[in-house]
Scaffold this motif. Structure first.
Motif, mmCIF file in Angstrom:
data_model
loop_
_atom_site.group_PDB
_atom_site.id
_atom_site.type_symbol
_atom_site.label_atom_id
_atom_site.label_comp_id
_atom_site.label_asym_id
_atom_site.label_seq_id
_atom_site.Cartn_x
_atom_site.Cartn_y
_atom_site.Cartn_z
ATOM 1 N N GLU A 40 3.308 4.634 5.271
ATOM 2 C CA GLU A 40 3.982 3.778 4.293
ATOM 3 C C GLU A 40 4.693 2.624 4.995
ATOM 4 O O GLU A 40 4.789 1.517 4.452
ATOM 5 C CB GLU A 40 4.975 4.582 3.458
ATOM 6 N N MET A 41 5.178 2.866 6.198
ATOM 7 C CA MET A 41 5.820 1.814 6.981
ATOM 8 C C MET A 41 4.832 0.685 7.274
ATOM 9 O O MET A 41 5.166 -0.504 7.163
ATOM 10 C CB MET A 41 6.348 2.398 8.303
ATOM 11 N N ASN A 42 3.606 1.053 7.624
ATOM 12 C CA ASN A 42 2.591 0.045 7.929
ATOM 13 C C ASN A 42 2.188 -0.737 6.681
ATOM 14 O O ASN A 42 2.014 -1.956 6.725
ATOM 15 C CB ASN A 42 1.365 0.713 8.551
ATOM 16 N N ARG A 43 2.047 -0.054 5.574
ATOM 17 C CA ARG A 43 1.618 -0.717 4.344
ATOM 18 C C ARG A 43 2.664 -1.677 3.802
ATOM 19 O O ARG A 43 2.337 -2.640 3.109
ATOM 20 C CB ARG A 43 1.299 0.337 3.280
ATOM 21 N N MET A 44 3.943 -1.419 4.122
ATOM 22 C CA MET A 44 5.018 -2.211 3.539
ATOM 23 C C MET A 44 5.682 -3.158 4.535
ATOM 24 O O MET A 44 6.653 -3.835 4.195
ATOM 25 C CB MET A 44 6.063 -1.280 2.920
ATOM 26 N N ARG A 45 5.171 -3.230 5.760
ATOM 27 C CA ARG A 45 5.810 -4.056 6.785
ATOM 28 C C ARG A 45 5.869 -5.523 6.363
ATOM 29 O O ARG A 45 6.904 -6.185 6.509
ATOM 30 C CB ARG A 45 5.042 -3.924 8.094
ATOM 31 N N LYS A 46 4.769 -6.058 5.859
ATOM 32 C CA LYS A 46 4.744 -7.464 5.440
ATOM 33 C C LYS A 46 5.757 -7.703 4.323
ATOM 34 O O LYS A 46 6.483 -8.710 4.317
ATOM 35 C CB LYS A 46 3.339 -7.837 4.966
ATOM 36 N N MET A 47 5.844 -6.782 3.393
ATOM 37 C CA MET A 47 6.807 -6.921 2.304
ATOM 38 C C MET A 47 8.236 -6.931 2.836
ATOM 39 O O MET A 47 9.077 -7.716 2.388
ATOM 40 C CB MET A 47 6.643 -5.777 1.309
ATOM 41 N N LEU B 67 3.349 -0.584 -3.252
ATOM 42 C CA LEU B 67 2.545 -0.970 -2.086
ATOM 43 C C LEU B 67 2.270 0.215 -1.172
ATOM 44 O O LEU B 67 1.282 0.207 -0.429
ATOM 45 C CB LEU B 67 3.259 -2.077 -1.306
ATOM 46 N N TRP B 68 3.125 1.227 -1.201
ATOM 47 C CA TRP B 68 2.922 2.384 -0.324
ATOM 48 C C TRP B 68 1.707 3.213 -0.732
ATOM 49 O O TRP B 68 1.251 4.069 0.035
ATOM 50 C CB TRP B 68 4.172 3.271 -0.322
ATOM 51 N N LEU B 69 1.144 2.941 -1.910
ATOM 52 C CA LEU B 69 -0.045 3.660 -2.368
ATOM 53 C C LEU B 69 -1.334 2.892 -2.083
ATOM 54 O O LEU B 69 -2.425 3.420 -2.313
ATOM 55 C CB LEU B 69 0.055 3.925 -3.876
ATOM 56 N N ARG B 70 -1.208 1.657 -1.595
ATOM 57 C CA ARG B 70 -2.395 0.856 -1.327
ATOM 58 C C ARG B 70 -3.191 1.434 -0.150
ATOM 59 O O ARG B 70 -2.641 2.099 0.731
ATOM 60 C CB ARG B 70 -2.002 -0.583 -1.010
ATOM 61 N N ALA B 71 -4.486 1.131 -0.123
ATOM 62 C CA ALA B 71 -5.339 1.620 0.964
ATOM 63 C C ALA B 71 -5.095 0.863 2.263
ATOM 64 O O ALA B 71 -5.399 1.359 3.346
ATOM 65 C CB ALA B 71 -6.803 1.509 0.559
ATOM 66 N N ALA B 72 -4.532 -0.344 2.152
ATOM 67 C CA ALA B 72 -4.283 -1.177 3.331
ATOM 68 C C ALA B 72 -2.985 -1.945 3.126
ATOM 69 O O ALA B 72 -2.500 -2.076 1.991
ATOM 70 C CB ALA B 72 -5.447 -2.151 3.539
ATOM 71 N N PRO B 73 -2.396 -2.463 4.207
ATOM 72 C CA PRO B 73 -1.160 -3.245 4.072
ATOM 73 C C PRO B 73 -1.341 -4.403 3.099
ATOM 74 O O PRO B 73 -2.389 -5.044 3.060
ATOM 75 C CB PRO B 73 -0.908 -3.750 5.499
#
Length: 235
Positions: free
Chosen positions: A39-46, A209-215
Motif C-alpha cells: 500500500e505504501m508503494n501504491r500511494m507514494r505518488k499521492m 488507491l491502495w486497492l489498485r493493481a499499480a501505483p
C-alpha cells in the motif's frame, strides 16, 4: 516549475534514516506517516502530491522512510512494529513535529506519540492487512500450482520469515501486526472516503488507491486531503 521535495534525515538505532521534506515559509509543520507494505508503494505518488499541496497552504511536511523500507539500510525481516513506532517517535521529536497525519496502516506506528495531534486517513487493523497479504500469497501460489492455506502460512510465519507481496516479514513483526489496532489518542481526527460507511470525523471524495493493481494518483483527492489537514491544523 514543479516543486521538488528534498531529503533530510532522522537518527534511529544508531542509523540515519531518510525523510522526504518539503519546506514552507511558515512555522507550521506536519509529518505524514505512510501506509505499510505494498500500500505504501501504491500511494507514494499521492503522498508526495499531498506534500506539494500542503506547501501551497504554507505548511512544511515530512515523510519518513520507515526502517526496512525504501532507502533504509536495515532488512525488513529484522524490523518489528515496535521499531517502527520508536522510529516515528524519533523523527517527530528530532524535527519538532506535533502534528501527525497517518495513512492506513501507518496509524499503527504512532502509538508512542499519544500527546501529539493525530489526523488519520482510512485506518486499518494490522490483522486485516496481514489477512489481505496472506490471501494474495495463496492466490499467487495457486497460479504456480501450489496449494496453501491461511492457517499453513500463519504457522510458517510463527517459525521464521515469510515472503508476502514481495516483503520478507519476520515472525515478531507478523505477530505484532496481527494484534495491532489503532491507539485511542486524546486528540484525533479520522477521515475516510465518501464511499466508506465506517464512523469518521470527516469524509473526502476520491479513490481507494491502495486497492489498485499499480501505483496511481488522484490529484483532486490529494488536494482535498491537504486542505482537510490544513483546516485541522487551524488554518
Amino acid at each position: 516549475m514543479t516543486l521538488a521535495p528534498a531529503f533530510v534525515f532522522y537518527e534511529f538505532a544508531d542509523r540515519k534514516e531518510f525523510c522526504l521534506h518539503v519546506t514552507a515559509q511558515s512555522p507550521r509543520r506536519v509529518m505524514l506517516v505512510p501506509p505499510l507494505f505494498d500500500e505504501m508503494n501504491r500511494m507514494r505518488k499521492m503522498m508526495v502530491d499531498v506534500m506539494r499541496s500542503l506547501h501551497e497552504l504554507e505548511i512544511s511536511s515530512f515523510l519518513p522512510d520507515l526502517p526496512g523500507t525504501n532507502e533504509s539500510v536495515i532488512a525488513l525481516e529484522q524490523v518489528t512494529l515496535s521499531d517502527w513506532q520508536k522510529a516515528v517517535q524519533a523523527c517527530a521529536e528530532q524535527h519538532q513535529i506535533s502534528y501527525i497525519a497517518s495513512f492506513r496502516g501507518g496509524a499503527l506506528t504512532v502509538a508512542d506519540l499519544p500527546s501529539a495531534n493525530h489526523w488519520i486517513f482510512s485506518p486499518v487493523k494490522g490483522a486485516t492487512l496481514m489477512r489481505t497479504m496472506l490471501r494474495t500469497k495463496i492466490a499467487a501460489d495457486r497460479e504456480s500450482g501450489l496449494t496453501t492455506s491461511l492457517a499453513e502460512l500463519a504457522a510458517r510465519a510463527e517459525n521464521g520469515p515469510l515472503e508476502l507481496a514481495g516483503n520478507i516479514i519476520g515472525s515478531e513483526l507478523f505477530a505484532q501486526l496481527n494484534a495491532a489496532e489503532m491507539t485511542d489518542m486524546p486528540s484525533r481526527r479520522i477521515v475516510r472516503l465518501e464511499s466508506d460507511s465506517k464512523p469518521s470525523d470527516g469524509q473526502i471524495a476520491g479513490s481507494a488507491l491502495w486497492l489498485r493493481a499499480a501505483p496511481d494518483d488522484d490529484l483532486t483527492m490529494s488536494t482535498a486531503i491537504a486542505q482537510d489537514i490544513a483546516g485541522w491544523m487551524g488554518q
